[in-house]
Design an enzyme around this catalytic site. Structure first.
Site, PDB file in Angstrom:
ATOM      1  N   LYS A  68      85.144  76.564 162.005  1.00  0.00           N
ATOM      2  CA  LYS A  68      83.764  76.967 162.329  1.00  0.00           C
ATOM      3  C   LYS A  68      83.015  75.967 163.219  1.00  0.00           C
ATOM      4  CE  LYS A  68      85.163  80.081 160.500  1.00  0.00           C
ATOM      5  NZ  LYS A  68      85.588  81.071 161.488  1.00  0.00           N
ATOM      6  N   GLY A  87      83.772  75.686 166.573  1.00  0.00           N
ATOM      7  CA  GLY A  87      83.940  76.075 167.980  1.00  0.00           C
ATOM      8  C   GLY A  87      85.391  76.213 168.386  1.00  0.00           C
ATOM      9  N   THR A  88      86.272  76.415 167.398  1.00  0.00           N
ATOM     10  CA  THR A  88      87.710  76.546 167.673  1.00  0.00           C
ATOM     11  C   THR A  88      87.998  77.663 168.675  1.00  0.00           C
ATOM     12  OG1 THR A  88      87.911  76.109 165.285  1.00  0.00           O
ATOM     13  CG2 THR A  88      89.951  76.575 166.497  1.00  0.00           C
ATOM     14  N   THR A  89      87.451  78.840 168.399  1.00  0.00           N
ATOM     15  CA  THR A  89      87.744  80.002 169.231  1.00  0.00           C
ATOM     16  C   THR A  89      87.280  79.755 170.664  1.00  0.00           C
ATOM     17  OG1 THR A  89      87.183  81.265 167.237  1.00  0.00           O
ATOM     18  CG2 THR A  89      87.526  82.519 169.264  1.00  0.00           C
ATOM     19  N   HIS A 131      93.746  72.243 162.620  1.00  0.00           N
ATOM     20  CA  HIS A 131      92.598  71.720 161.860  1.00  0.00           C
ATOM     21  C   HIS A 131      92.987  70.443 161.114  1.00  0.00           C
ATOM     22  CE1 HIS A 131      90.223  75.261 162.616  1.00  0.00           C
ATOM     23  NE2 HIS A 131      90.869  76.054 161.811  1.00  0.00           N
ATOM     24  N   SER A 164      78.074  79.046 159.142  1.00  0.00           N
ATOM     25  CA  SER A 164      79.132  79.845 159.751  1.00  0.00           C
ATOM     26  C   SER A 164      80.276  80.081 158.755  1.00  0.00           C
ATOM     27  CB  SER A 164      79.642  79.123 161.005  1.00  0.00           C
ATOM     28  OG  SER A 164      80.538  79.940 161.705  1.00  0.00           O
ATOM     29  N   TYR A 168      79.848  70.968 169.920  1.00  0.00           N
ATOM     30  CA  TYR A 168      79.536  72.371 170.223  1.00  0.00           C
ATOM     31  C   TYR A 168      78.177  72.439 170.912  1.00  0.00           C
ATOM     32  CZ  TYR A 168      78.586  77.326 168.932  1.00  0.00           C
ATOM     33  OH  TYR A 168      78.275  78.663 168.930  1.00  0.00           O
ATOM     34  N   ARG A 193      79.985  85.694 165.443  1.00  0.00           N
ATOM     35  CA  ARG A 193      78.840  86.123 164.632  1.00  0.00           C
ATOM     36  C   ARG A 193      77.583  85.995 165.471  1.00  0.00           C
ATOM     37  NH1 ARG A 193      75.150  84.024 161.054  1.00  0.00           N
ATOM     38  NH2 ARG A 193      75.780  81.944 161.746  1.00  0.00           N
ATOM     39  N   GLY A 205      76.947  82.749 167.371  1.00  0.00           N
ATOM     40  CA  GLY A 205      77.296  81.877 168.504  1.00  0.00           C
ATOM     41  C   GLY A 205      76.119  81.061 169.001  1.00  0.00           C
TER      42      GLY A 205
END
Ligand code: PAP
Length: 347
Positions: A89, A91-93, A153, A183, A241, A305, A307
């Site tokens: 949660k 900012g991985t994506t 992770h 998140s 992030y 969600r 962002g």
């Protein structure tokens, strides 16, 4: 310049793979019994190993302490590899998408816009996690495509020696703990199946403050990689992030330079940086991932969600804010780290 073909990712399993899982589970069973245990968020329990909380439920699809240990012994990093490291949660994506788009821009430069993998696939399909996809299908990723792009992770204390020794590049991204908590809380409730009731925010706050979250404590994870980045600034780029949100164009350029894929003047003039920023932006990715499942029980849209920076303000009471601010100030004392963004006041 090429990397893993998203379409080559397969999660199919056969009986020999299941036998392999059983063997691995057996190998680490005795060790797991000795690990401190706590109630989990999505999973039933979390186990403490080398100072951090991990899942245990061995499968090729979910993160587990056993998979982490197995790859610690088998995975071989290469100097040309790139590793994206985050706490869940944080900012991985987003960082997966950005890095994939940067290193593969030559490959897709002549394709029509809609044929870019990030316009068809979840970024998690484009950049595999060591602990899940790579653990399950190592051979898929050792196919000569360079650079190999991986995510994990895993906390610094457990990071594979092979990665540390390889001289490869690492990008670490962290995020304001208050937004990570919020998140993770929403993600947990989205993923909990019918056997577990929805989590209350008070409970999420209690667990997070005590450091109990997957790959947490939050503060120790961040601090581990922060210190590593001070010692090895050429090996690891430490990002937040919030910084990335505030000045995405310059951060994307910085990441590209750090990874050895700087944008040429001609590319900049053609607006390539802006294209990548848009392609990987929340609006574009959330639209692409509106439907379907990333894997069983994990819808694509669970990774998108709000962002935003500062959504915690809608969730945390004044008392909760005070507690997390105090812990963060204490744990990050002496560190040059801030989650403030322009006009947003984050602390
Ligand atoms: P993961 O570690 O489980 O993969 P991760 O991607 O780190 O999750 O976190 C998801 C968060 O990143 C979500 O934040 P939110 O709950 O506060 O909204 C998600 O909305 C946000 N996110 C996903 N993609 C982007 C993006 N392209 N830009 C900015 N934020 C994003």
């Amino acid at each position: 310049m090429s990397t893993i073909d998203a379409s080559s990712l397969s999660f199919a399993k056969d009986s020999s793979e299941n036998d392999n899982l059983a063997l691995i589970q057996c190998r680490y069973k005795d060790m797991l019994i000795t690990c401190p245990k706590e109630k989990g968020w999505v999973s039933e329990n979390l186990y403490m190993y080398q100072g951090f909380w991990h899942f245990s439920n061995i499968s090729y699809d979910v993160f587990s302490i056993e998979a982490m240990m197995a790859i610690q012994n088998t995975f071989q990093a290469q100097p040309t590899d790139i590793y994206l490291i985050t706490l869940p949660k944080s900012g991985t994506t987003w960082i997966k998408a950005v890095t994939y788009a940067i290193v593969n821009r030559e490959r897709y430069k002549n394709s029509t816009l809609s044929s870019h993998p990030l316009l068809a696939y979840n970024p998690h399909k484009c950049v595999p996690f060591l602990e899940t996809e790579v653990f399950g299908k190592t051979s898929v990723y050792v196919d000569g495509c360079l650079p190999r792009l991986f995510a994990t992770h895993i906390p610094y204390t457990s990071l594979l020696q092979s990665i540390l020794d390889s001289g490869c590049r690492i990008v670490y991204m962290c995020r304001n703990p208050k937004d990570v908590l919020v998140s993770l809380f929403h993600f947990t409730n989205k993923l909990r199946d019918k056997s577990r009731c929805q989590m209350a925010f008070d409970e999420a706050f209690e667990m997070f403050s005590k450091g109990i979250m997957p790959y947490g404590p939050y503060w120790d994870h961040v601090k581990g990689y922060y210190n590593f980045s001070l010692e090895h600034p050429k090996s690891i780029l430490f990002l937040t992030y919030e910084d990335m949100k505030e000045d995405t164009v310059n951060r994307v350029k910085h990441i590209a330079e750090f990874l050895g894929y700087p944008f040429t003047k001609e590319e900049e003039a053609r607006g390539v940086v802006g294209e990548i920023v848009r392609l990987c932006g929340f609006k574009s990715l959330s639209e692409v991932n509106k439907h379907g499942d990333f894997r069983e029980g994990v819808p694509n849209d669970a990774f998108f969600r709000e962002g935003k920076v500062g959504d915690w303000r809608k969730h945390l009471t004044d008392e909760m804010t005070k507690v997390l601010t105090q812990i963060t100030e204490q744990k990050f004392h002496g560190m040059d780290i801030s989650f403030e963004v322009g006009a947003h006041v984050q602390n």
